[in-house]
Write an enzyme that holds these catalytic residues in place. Structure first.
Site, PDB file in Angstrom:
ATOM      1  N   LYS A   1       0.835  -1.200   0.000  1.00  0.00           N
ATOM      2  CA  LYS A   1       0.000   0.000   0.000  1.00  0.00           C
ATOM      3  C   LYS A   1       0.879   1.263   0.000  1.00  0.00           C
ATOM      4  O   LYS A   1       2.088   1.185   0.244  1.00  0.00           O
ATOM      5  CB  LYS A   1      -0.923  -0.036   1.223  1.00  0.00           C
ATOM      6  CG  LYS A   1      -1.886  -1.235   1.268  1.00  0.00           C
ATOM      7  CD  LYS A   1      -2.861  -1.041   2.439  1.00  0.00           C
ATOM      8  CE  LYS A   1      -3.644  -2.272   2.796  1.00  0.00           C
ATOM      9  NZ  LYS A   1      -4.558  -2.017   3.938  1.00  0.00           N
TER      10      LYS A   1
ATOM     11  N   PHE B   1     -15.264   3.962   8.261  1.00  0.00           N
ATOM     12  CA  PHE B   1     -13.939   4.342   7.758  1.00  0.00           C
ATOM     13  C   PHE B   1     -13.772   4.100   6.253  1.00  0.00           C
ATOM     14  O   PHE B   1     -12.678   4.224   5.714  1.00  0.00           O
ATOM     15  CB  PHE B   1     -12.835   3.604   8.537  1.00  0.00           C
ATOM     16  CG  PHE B   1     -13.025   2.104   8.612  1.00  0.00           C
ATOM     17  CD1 PHE B   1     -12.608   1.272   7.577  1.00  0.00           C
ATOM     18  CD2 PHE B   1     -13.621   1.509   9.721  1.00  0.00           C
ATOM     19  CE1 PHE B   1     -12.773  -0.097   7.641  1.00  0.00           C
ATOM     20  CE2 PHE B   1     -13.799   0.127   9.802  1.00  0.00           C
ATOM     21  CZ  PHE B   1     -13.370  -0.672   8.748  1.00  0.00           C
TER      22      PHE B   1
ATOM     23  N   ARG C   1      -0.812 -14.477   4.871  1.00  0.00           N
ATOM     24  CA  ARG C   1      -1.552 -13.789   5.944  1.00  0.00           C
ATOM     25  C   ARG C   1      -0.837 -13.934   7.287  1.00  0.00           C
ATOM     26  O   ARG C   1      -0.814 -13.008   8.082  1.00  0.00           O
ATOM     27  CB  ARG C   1      -3.001 -14.296   6.030  1.00  0.00           C
ATOM     28  CG  ARG C   1      -3.848 -13.717   4.900  1.00  0.00           C
ATOM     29  CD  ARG C   1      -5.311 -14.047   5.041  1.00  0.00           C
ATOM     30  NE  ARG C   1      -5.980 -13.300   6.095  1.00  0.00           N
ATOM     31  CZ  ARG C   1      -6.511 -12.082   5.937  1.00  0.00           C
ATOM     32  NH1 ARG C   1      -6.429 -11.454   4.786  1.00  0.00           N
ATOM     33  NH2 ARG C   1      -7.130 -11.494   6.942  1.00  0.00           N
TER      34      ARG C   1
ATOM     35  N   THR D   1      -5.015  -7.428  11.055  1.00  0.00           N
ATOM     36  CA  THR D   1      -5.413  -6.174  10.393  1.00  0.00           C
ATOM     37  C   THR D   1      -5.003  -4.961  11.223  1.00  0.00           C
ATOM     38  O   THR D   1      -4.460  -3.984  10.682  1.00  0.00           O
ATOM     39  CB  THR D   1      -6.953  -6.158  10.205  1.00  0.00           C
ATOM     40  OG1 THR D   1      -7.331  -7.331   9.487  1.00  0.00           O
ATOM     41  CG2 THR D   1      -7.402  -4.928   9.458  1.00  0.00           C
TER      42      THR D   1
ATOM     43  N   ARG E   1       2.927  -6.297   9.409  1.00  0.00           N
ATOM     44  CA  ARG E   1       2.094  -5.193   9.927  1.00  0.00           C
ATOM     45  C   ARG E   1       2.516  -4.802  11.334  1.00  0.00           C
ATOM     46  O   ARG E   1       2.490  -3.626  11.693  1.00  0.00           O
ATOM     47  CB  ARG E   1       0.629  -5.618   9.891  1.00  0.00           C
ATOM     48  CG  ARG E   1       0.068  -5.654   8.473  1.00  0.00           C
ATOM     49  CD  ARG E   1      -1.265  -6.358   8.435  1.00  0.00           C
ATOM     50  NE  ARG E   1      -2.013  -6.111   7.221  1.00  0.00           N
ATOM     51  CZ  ARG E   1      -3.191  -6.653   6.947  1.00  0.00           C
ATOM     52  NH1 ARG E   1      -3.748  -7.494   7.812  1.00  0.00           N
ATOM     53  NH2 ARG E   1      -3.822  -6.362   5.832  1.00  0.00           N
TER      54      ARG E   1
ATOM     55  N   ASN F   1      -1.554  -0.336   7.471  1.00  0.00           N
ATOM     56  CA  ASN F   1      -0.892  -1.606   7.753  1.00  0.00           C
ATOM     57  C   ASN F   1      -0.053  -2.122   6.574  1.00  0.00           C
ATOM     58  O   ASN F   1       0.183  -3.312   6.456  1.00  0.00           O
ATOM     59  CB  ASN F   1      -1.911  -2.633   8.243  1.00  0.00           C
ATOM     60  CG  ASN F   1      -3.109  -2.729   7.320  1.00  0.00           C
ATOM     61  OD1 ASN F   1      -3.050  -2.261   6.189  1.00  0.00           O
ATOM     62  ND2 ASN F   1      -4.182  -3.354   7.782  1.00  0.00           N
TER      63      ASN F   1
ATOM     64  N   HIS G   1      -1.719  -5.444   1.789  1.00  0.00           N
ATOM     65  CA  HIS G   1      -2.990  -6.161   1.700  1.00  0.00           C
ATOM     66  C   HIS G   1      -2.698  -7.597   1.288  1.00  0.00           C
ATOM     67  O   HIS G   1      -1.856  -7.834   0.422  1.00  0.00           O
ATOM     68  CB  HIS G   1      -3.910  -5.518   0.646  1.00  0.00           C
ATOM     69  CG  HIS G   1      -5.088  -6.386   0.302  1.00  0.00           C
ATOM     70  ND1 HIS G   1      -6.213  -6.433   1.092  1.00  0.00           N
ATOM     71  CD2 HIS G   1      -5.292  -7.287  -0.707  1.00  0.00           C
ATOM     72  CE1 HIS G   1      -7.063  -7.314   0.575  1.00  0.00           C
ATOM     73  NE2 HIS G   1      -6.528  -7.844  -0.508  1.00  0.00           N
TER      74      HIS G   1
HETATM   75  P1  ADP Z   1      -7.595  -6.971   5.862  1.00  0.00           P
HETATM   76  O1  ADP Z   1      -6.878  -5.871   5.090  1.00  0.00           O
HETATM   77  O2  ADP Z   1      -6.761  -7.481   7.025  1.00  0.00           O
HETATM   78  O3  ADP Z   1      -8.130  -8.096   4.998  1.00  0.00           O
HETATM   79  P2  ADP Z   1     -10.227  -5.668   6.010  1.00  0.00           P
HETATM   80  O4  ADP Z   1     -10.514  -6.123   4.608  1.00  0.00           O
HETATM   81  O5  ADP Z   1     -11.263  -5.908   7.058  1.00  0.00           O
HETATM   82  O6  ADP Z   1      -8.861  -6.286   6.582  1.00  0.00           O
HETATM   83  O7  ADP Z   1      -9.950  -4.097   6.010  1.00  0.00           O
HETATM   84  C1  ADP Z   1      -9.370  -3.440   4.907  1.00  0.00           C
HETATM   85  C2  ADP Z   1      -8.471  -2.320   5.402  1.00  0.00           C
HETATM   86  O8  ADP Z   1      -9.258  -1.304   6.053  1.00  0.00           O
HETATM   87  C3  ADP Z   1      -7.467  -2.764   6.465  1.00  0.00           C
HETATM   88  O9  ADP Z   1      -6.317  -3.355   5.912  1.00  0.00           O
HETATM   89  C4  ADP Z   1      -7.182  -1.464   7.174  1.00  0.00           C
HETATM   90  O10 ADP Z   1      -6.266  -0.654   6.432  1.00  0.00           O
HETATM   91  C5  ADP Z   1      -8.548  -0.787   7.162  1.00  0.00           C
HETATM   92  N1  ADP Z   1      -9.341  -1.102   8.368  1.00  0.00           N
HETATM   93  C6  ADP Z   1      -9.985  -2.264   8.625  1.00  0.00           C
HETATM   94  N2  ADP Z   1     -10.653  -2.231   9.793  1.00  0.00           N
HETATM   95  C7  ADP Z   1     -10.460  -0.988  10.285  1.00  0.00           C
HETATM   96  C8  ADP Z   1     -10.900  -0.312  11.484  1.00  0.00           C
HETATM   97  N3  ADP Z   1     -11.693  -0.909  12.382  1.00  0.00           N
HETATM   98  N4  ADP Z   1     -10.486   0.961  11.684  1.00  0.00           N
HETATM   99  C9  ADP Z   1      -9.705   1.563  10.778  1.00  0.00           C
HETATM  100  N5  ADP Z   1      -9.239   0.994   9.619  1.00  0.00           N
HETATM  101  C10 ADP Z   1      -9.607  -0.271   9.385  1.00  0.00           C
END
Ligand code: ADP
Length: 167
Positions: A10, A58, A91, A97, A108, A122, A125
């Site tokens: 990212k 968000f 992962r 996350t 991360r 983080n 992805h």
């Molecule tokens: P992942 O990227 O671990 O698969 P998600 O698809 O749930 O997780 O979330 C996408 C992205 O949105 C995350 O990588 C993170 O950057 C952001 N994100 C997710 N949950 C939150 C949250 N509760 N508060 C702020 N940002 C979040």
């Protein structure tokens, strides 16, 4: 079981010059890279990528985040890794996350942060499961950009297609 997984470095990962570190960490998996490119992310691509989160408070911020608007780096690096248990291996290396909850030795946990406005930055992805990996890989890459045949594809001749050639 061999699987494909979409990895995105990212905009925060790129801005922090972490590309090399992240690729080195991912090489621990011994998976094969079968596609890689730099992408300027449109709003439409970002919204489609995160469509499962469109009702979250968000959502708007993570669209801006993926487009690079929070980091003055309007690009991401997209890769497809392929091999045995690719999703779990990647992962596990990426970590949770929420970077504060991620194992500190994970990618991360090592490099992520939570911004003052509460967004999880983080750096990476990783697709969450096989159906999502297929959906995401088909969203970010065309069949010609992947060096193995991952999914069925068809050949079409597009006459009016506009494209750039070297001058
Ligand atoms: P992942 O990227 O671990 O698969 P998600 O698809 O749930 O997780 O979330 C996408 C992205 O949105 C995350 O990588 C993170 O950057 C952001 N994100 C997710 N949950 C939150 C949250 N509760 N508060 C702020 N940002 C979040």
């Amino acid at each position: 079981m061999n699987q494909a997984v979409l990895i995105l470095i990212k905009p925060d990962g790129l801005k922090k010059s972490l590309t090399g570190n992240i690729l080195t960490r991912l090489s621990e998996t011994k998976l094969e890279i079968v596609a890689a490119k730099m992408v300027r992310v449109s709003q439409g691509l970002a919204e489609e990528h995160y469509r499962h989160l469109k009702d979250k408070p968000f959502f708007k911020e993570i669209i801006k985040y993926l487009q690079g608007e929070l980091h003055d780096r309007k690009k991401v690096m997209a890769l497809v890794y392929w091999g045995k248990d690719a999703i779990k291996k990647c992962r596990d290396l990426a970590g949770a996350t929420n970077p504060e909850e991620a194992d500190p030795t994970s990618i991360r946990g090592s490099y992520g942060r939570i911004t003052t406005s509460g967004i999880y930055e983080n750096v990476i992805h990783v697709s969450s499961n096989e159906p999502e990996a297929e959906r995401e890989i088909k969203l970010w890459f065309g069949p010609d950009e992947i060096i193995v045949d991952l999914y069925p594809a068809k050949e079409v001749v597009q006459k009016e297609l506009r494209s750039m050639l070297w001058a």
